[in-house]
Design a protein around this motif. Sequence first.
Motif, PDB file in Angstrom:
ATOM      1  N   ASN B 232      47.602  61.779  43.474  1.00 51.49           N
ATOM      2  CA  ASN B 232      48.304  62.309  45.099  1.00 51.49           C
ATOM      3  C   ASN B 232      48.515  63.580  44.908  1.00 51.49           C
ATOM      4  OD1 ASN B 232      49.519  62.159  47.348  1.00 51.49           O
ATOM      5  ND2 ASN B 232      50.060  59.985  47.096  1.00 51.49           N
ATOM      6  N   GLN B 233      48.574  64.304  46.073  1.00 51.58           N
ATOM      7  CA  GLN B 233      49.211  65.642  45.935  1.00 51.58           C
ATOM      8  C   GLN B 233      50.741  65.779  46.462  1.00 51.58           C
ATOM      9  OE1 GLN B 233      47.746  68.803  45.033  1.00 51.58           O
ATOM     10  NE2 GLN B 233      46.350  67.509  43.910  1.00 51.58           N
ATOM     11  N   PHE B 234      50.971  64.692  47.144  1.00 56.02           N
ATOM     12  CA  PHE B 234      52.458  64.741  47.576  1.00 56.02           C
ATOM     13  C   PHE B 234      53.450  63.733  46.876  1.00 56.02           C
ATOM     14  CE2 PHE B 234      49.155  65.534  50.660  1.00 56.02           C
ATOM     15  CZ  PHE B 234      49.567  66.760  51.038  1.00 56.02           C
ATOM     16  N   TRP B 235      54.542  63.603  47.370  1.00 55.91           N
ATOM     17  CA  TRP B 235      55.483  62.667  46.788  1.00 55.91           C
ATOM     18  C   TRP B 235      55.187  61.308  47.293  1.00 55.91           C
ATOM     19  CZ3 TRP B 235      59.174  64.185  43.282  1.00 55.91           C
ATOM     20  CH2 TRP B 235      59.314  65.520  43.229  1.00 55.91           C
ATOM     21  N   SER B 236      55.466  60.411  46.446  1.00 55.26           N
ATOM     22  CA  SER B 236      54.979  58.897  47.013  1.00 55.26           C
ATOM     23  C   SER B 236      55.823  58.068  45.976  1.00 55.26           C
ATOM     24  CB  SER B 236      53.537  58.684  46.818  1.00 55.26           C
ATOM     25  OG  SER B 236      53.243  57.132  47.057  1.00 55.26           O
ATOM     26  N   THR B 237      56.444  57.188  46.690  1.00 59.12           N
ATOM     27  CA  THR B 237      57.083  55.956  45.723  1.00 59.12           C
ATOM     28  C   THR B 237      56.559  54.714  45.944  1.00 59.12           C
ATOM     29  OG1 THR B 237      58.845  56.285  47.323  1.00 59.12           O
ATOM     30  CG2 THR B 237      59.102  57.572  45.481  1.00 59.12           C
ATOM     31  N   SER B 238      55.560  54.502  46.911  1.00 55.13           N
ATOM     32  CA  SER B 238      55.097  53.310  47.259  1.00 55.13           C
ATOM     33  C   SER B 238      54.242  52.905  46.162  1.00 55.13           C
ATOM     34  CB  SER B 238      54.523  53.299  48.544  1.00 55.13           C
ATOM     35  OG  SER B 238      53.519  52.268  48.844  1.00 55.13           O
ATOM     36  N   ILE B 239      54.255  51.522  45.811  1.00 56.30           N
ATOM     37  CA  ILE B 239      53.314  51.135  44.897  1.00 56.30           C
ATOM     38  C   ILE B 239      52.039  50.698  45.456  1.00 56.30           C
ATOM     39  CG2 ILE B 239      55.045  50.348  43.298  1.00 56.30           C
ATOM     40  CD1 ILE B 239      54.525  47.492  44.031  1.00 56.30           C
ATOM     41  N   ASN B 240      51.964  50.526  46.738  1.00 55.84           N
ATOM     42  CA  ASN B 240      50.573  50.362  47.467  1.00 55.84           C
ATOM     43  C   ASN B 240      49.861  51.557  47.828  1.00 55.84           C
ATOM     44  OD1 ASN B 240      50.195  47.706  47.647  1.00 55.84           O
ATOM     45  ND2 ASN B 240      52.029  47.228  49.110  1.00 55.84           N
ATOM     46  N   GLN B 241      50.378  52.864  47.602  1.00 55.72           N
ATOM     47  CA  GLN B 241      49.691  53.996  47.761  1.00 55.72           C
ATOM     48  C   GLN B 241      49.260  54.618  46.395  1.00 55.72           C
ATOM     49  OE1 GLN B 241      49.419  55.424  50.945  1.00 55.72           O
ATOM     50  NE2 GLN B 241      49.997  53.413  51.580  1.00 55.72           N
ATOM     51  N   PRO B 242      48.211  55.551  46.580  1.00 55.35           N
ATOM     52  CA  PRO B 242      47.683  56.051  45.333  1.00 55.35           C
ATOM     53  C   PRO B 242      49.052  57.306  45.153  1.00 55.35           C
ATOM     54  CG  PRO B 242      46.183  56.558  46.935  1.00 55.35           C
ATOM     55  CD  PRO B 242      47.239  55.751  47.515  1.00 55.35           C
ATOM     56  N   ILE B 243      49.002  57.290  43.663  1.00 60.13           N
ATOM     57  CA  ILE B 243      50.096  58.072  43.059  1.00 60.13           C
ATOM     58  C   ILE B 243      49.793  59.138  42.151  1.00 60.13           C
ATOM     59  CG2 ILE B 243      50.710  56.564  41.356  1.00 60.13           C
ATOM     60  CD1 ILE B 243      53.539  56.506  42.248  1.00 60.13           C
ATOM     61  N   ALA B 244      50.630  60.093  42.066  1.00 60.29           N
ATOM     62  CA  ALA B 244      50.404  61.260  41.118  1.00 60.29           C
ATOM     63  C   ALA B 244      50.689  60.810  39.662  1.00 60.29           C
ATOM     64  CB  ALA B 244      50.837  62.347  41.492  1.00 60.29           C
ATOM     65  N   ALA B 245      50.174  61.069  38.484  1.00 63.72           N
ATOM     66  CA  ALA B 245      50.497  60.920  37.228  1.00 63.72           C
ATOM     67  C   ALA B 245      50.543  62.444  36.530  1.00 63.72           C
ATOM     68  CB  ALA B 245      49.979  59.753  36.709  1.00 63.72           C
ATOM     69  N   LEU B 246      51.493  62.411  35.459  1.00 63.94           N
ATOM     70  CA  LEU B 246      51.034  63.540  34.825  1.00 63.94           C
ATOM     71  C   LEU B 246      49.871  63.877  34.123  1.00 63.94           C
ATOM     72  CD1 LEU B 246      53.061  66.066  34.531  1.00 63.94           C
ATOM     73  CD2 LEU B 246      54.360  64.760  32.443  1.00 63.94           C
ATOM     74  N   PRO B 247      49.366  62.919  33.231  1.00 63.36           N
ATOM     75  CA  PRO B 247      48.156  63.185  32.741  1.00 63.36           C
ATOM     76  C   PRO B 247      46.832  63.489  33.583  1.00 63.36           C
ATOM     77  CG  PRO B 247      48.882  61.067  31.902  1.00 63.36           C
ATOM     78  CD  PRO B 247      49.795  61.462  32.864  1.00 63.36           C
ATOM     79  N   LEU B 248      46.833  62.652  34.697  1.00 57.84           N
ATOM     80  CA  LEU B 248      45.777  62.767  35.678  1.00 57.84           C
ATOM     81  C   LEU B 248      45.747  64.204  36.266  1.00 57.84           C
ATOM     82  CD1 LEU B 248      44.048  60.605  36.638  1.00 57.84           C
ATOM     83  CD2 LEU B 248      45.561  60.138  38.433  1.00 57.84           C
ATOM     84  N   GLN B 249      47.024  64.874  36.684  1.00 55.53           N
ATOM     85  CA  GLN B 249      47.258  66.020  36.992  1.00 55.53           C
ATOM     86  C   GLN B 249      46.704  67.195  36.241  1.00 55.53           C
ATOM     87  OE1 GLN B 249      48.131  65.849  40.156  1.00 55.53           O
ATOM     88  NE2 GLN B 249      49.380  67.384  40.808  1.00 55.53           N
ATOM     89  N   ILE B 250      47.166  67.049  34.913  1.00 56.13           N
ATOM     90  CA  ILE B 250      46.592  67.888  34.031  1.00 56.13           C
ATOM     91  C   ILE B 250      45.016  67.919  33.739  1.00 56.13           C
ATOM     92  CG2 ILE B 250      46.714  68.325  31.286  1.00 56.13           C
ATOM     93  CD1 ILE B 250      49.350  66.923  31.213  1.00 56.13           C
ATOM     94  N   PHE B 251      44.615  66.767  33.815  1.00 56.63           N
ATOM     95  CA  PHE B 251      43.010  67.013  33.823  1.00 56.63           C
ATOM     96  C   PHE B 251      42.440  67.706  35.007  1.00 56.63           C
ATOM     97  CE2 PHE B 251      39.164  64.387  35.280  1.00 56.63           C
ATOM     98  CZ  PHE B 251      38.185  65.033  34.095  1.00 56.63           C
ATOM     99  N   VAL B 252      43.061  67.361  36.267  1.00 48.44           N
ATOM    100  CA  VAL B 252      42.534  67.995  37.509  1.00 48.44           C
ATOM    101  C   VAL B 252      42.891  69.478  37.424  1.00 48.44           C
ATOM    102  CG1 VAL B 252      42.867  68.247  39.983  1.00 48.44           C
ATOM    103  CG2 VAL B 252      42.791  65.987  39.015  1.00 48.44           C
ATOM    104  N   TYR B 253      43.928  69.802  36.970  1.00 52.63           N
ATOM    105  CA  TYR B 253      44.122  71.317  36.810  1.00 52.63           C
ATOM    106  C   TYR B 253      43.404  72.082  35.758  1.00 52.63           C
ATOM    107  CZ  TYR B 253      47.990  71.277  40.183  1.00 52.63           C
ATOM    108  OH  TYR B 253      48.702  71.187  41.337  1.00 52.63           O
TER     109      TYR B 253
END
Lengths: 349, 296
Positions: B232-253
């Motif tokens: 997710n590119q934005f802030w999110s704290t809902s557990i029902n929404q897609p959420i960003a994660a550090l390793p995932l972001q590293i992979f994308v970047y």
Amino acid sequence: MEIRIQVPNVAGESERIQKPAGSSFPDSGSSQSPARAFLQSRRSSAFADRIFSAVILLCALCIFAIVALILYELVSGSRLSIDKFGVAFFFRSAWDPVNGDYGAFPFIYGTLVSSILALIIAVPLAVGVAVFLTEMCPGFLRAPLAFVTELLAAIPSVVYGLWAIFVLVPLLRDSVNPFLIRVLGWSGLFVEPNYGVGMFAGGVILAIMILPIVSSLTREVISAVPQAQREAALALGATRWEMIRMGVLRNARIGIVGAIILGLGRALGETMAVTMVIGNRPEISRSLLDLGYSMASVIANEFSEASDNLYLSALIEIGLALFIVTIVVNALARVLVWAVTRGAPVRGA
Amino acid sequence: MAARELRAPRRLRSSNRIRRMLANHLATTAAVASTILVMAPLVAIFFYLLYKGASSLNLAFFTRPPAPVGETGGGMGNAILGSAILLGIASALGVPIGIAAGIYVAEFGRGGRLANTIRFTADVLNGVPSIVMGVSVYALIVLPQKHFSAFSGGVALGIMMIPTITRTTEEMLLMVPLSVREAALGLGVPRWRSVLSITLRTASPGVITGCMLAFARVAGETAPLLFTAFGNQFWSTSINQPIAALPLQIFVYATSPYDDWHRLAWAGSLVLILLIVVSVGLVRYVAGRGVLRGAS
């Protein structure tokens, strides 16, 4: 040895509790004794015991449930593809999402070749490290070196991938690969084009990643060889290397094979780092420097883009194959390692 | 080492002795060389992480979400928060089940066929590729719900924690002497109480070690999050929404073509590694001080 230090501690604590209980025992003949009253009041705790053991058993059974659930989801998810292509799915090279024609052979080939390459590179090194750490290393270096090899296991796959893209691949492209082409070009395994990324880069990064597990298990197996074997070899006048070869490695070989197979299991399922360097092209090429694709990478890359059900189902079938293969490989490895270190519990890897 | 002092008997031909000594030295050199060769990538990885990552670390990295393509700046604040949420869900699921299963194997079913099967299954589950875990959780949770969610990502990671925790808990409990259990039971302490406040308590440093190791392992997992948490590119704290994660972001970047994003990927990796190394180091410290040193 360390446990023994703990014993007096616990014993000391329980002694404190024991005193009053012990003093009430002589009275237990009379029906109104505190001990009997206590025992009668325990009926509820017997109930609690039953509840507790039921909950614990339920949690333990969860592990079976998880494996069963994974298998069920994978099988039901890949039904479409299994029905359409059958067993031939694994031997066909077509991968054409536009026309809905799928075959997993290039991915199986890529996974196997990169994993075997990784084993060829990693196994001698891992055994060397294990032998050094258990048999040759001065005592003060042993713990720090063991810690460092364990640290290698703690680095996330994606960080390996990042490092591989920006450091390893340029290194391979500019210095290692030209050398391999010059020296081993005649075999046809190392020929142009040299992209840097490709099957060989995948194999190298996999080798670095499986090294810690292979070496730590090998170390464990070597440590399980009785000291008497070493002493016997030395007493016969063996040099240190002869002692290691005849007294240690020969006794530990089944366990070492187990460790290698466990490393293979890791390599087969490794996803991120491989995806980042293997090149991601579903074609089979004799040259190891050419681009390739692996089973795990194709799932990682294409799963969220899979537009229709058959595409998704084909990808899930690749996942199912990966699941079954790694389970068989891991089970085999565990049995072999257990055969050697039975008695001394194997550490969770 | 004792071999140094031992001399080959005089009767042997000296050429044979030289050959054996040569082989000995060769083997020693090979072992030392392979150890150095194995250390090299580790040193290189840490060097590059510090060299490339440290320069991109600043306050914005921890507090800002990613900047749009083309703009410089931005950070991974949302990914760090996302990772924390995912790991929270994973621990809430994985730690109790893992410890309970470990208790069963060590205390209730000890040596029995069921316990052995569970131990074996846990070992095998430990080796299941994380991408397969992601695919099955996708089929199990994401497909019926029809959307990616933090919850599904947490479940995937939690399942991956269970086998590690089960195995270490079991091993640590097995190291508690039988006499301790007997003492507790002999006092009339109910079984559940004896397990929870005597045996598990005694083994707790080791059990905590196991939990931290499992935590460190899943903290860096990317593959199971690709199609569960999704990113997710934005802030999110809902557990029902897609959420960003550090390793995932590293992979994308890392796989993006932008230099600025590469820098952020290095910085993210440094933060991730520090998180893991600190937790592993903490574990070694606690375990080294604790009563169950021999086992950890």
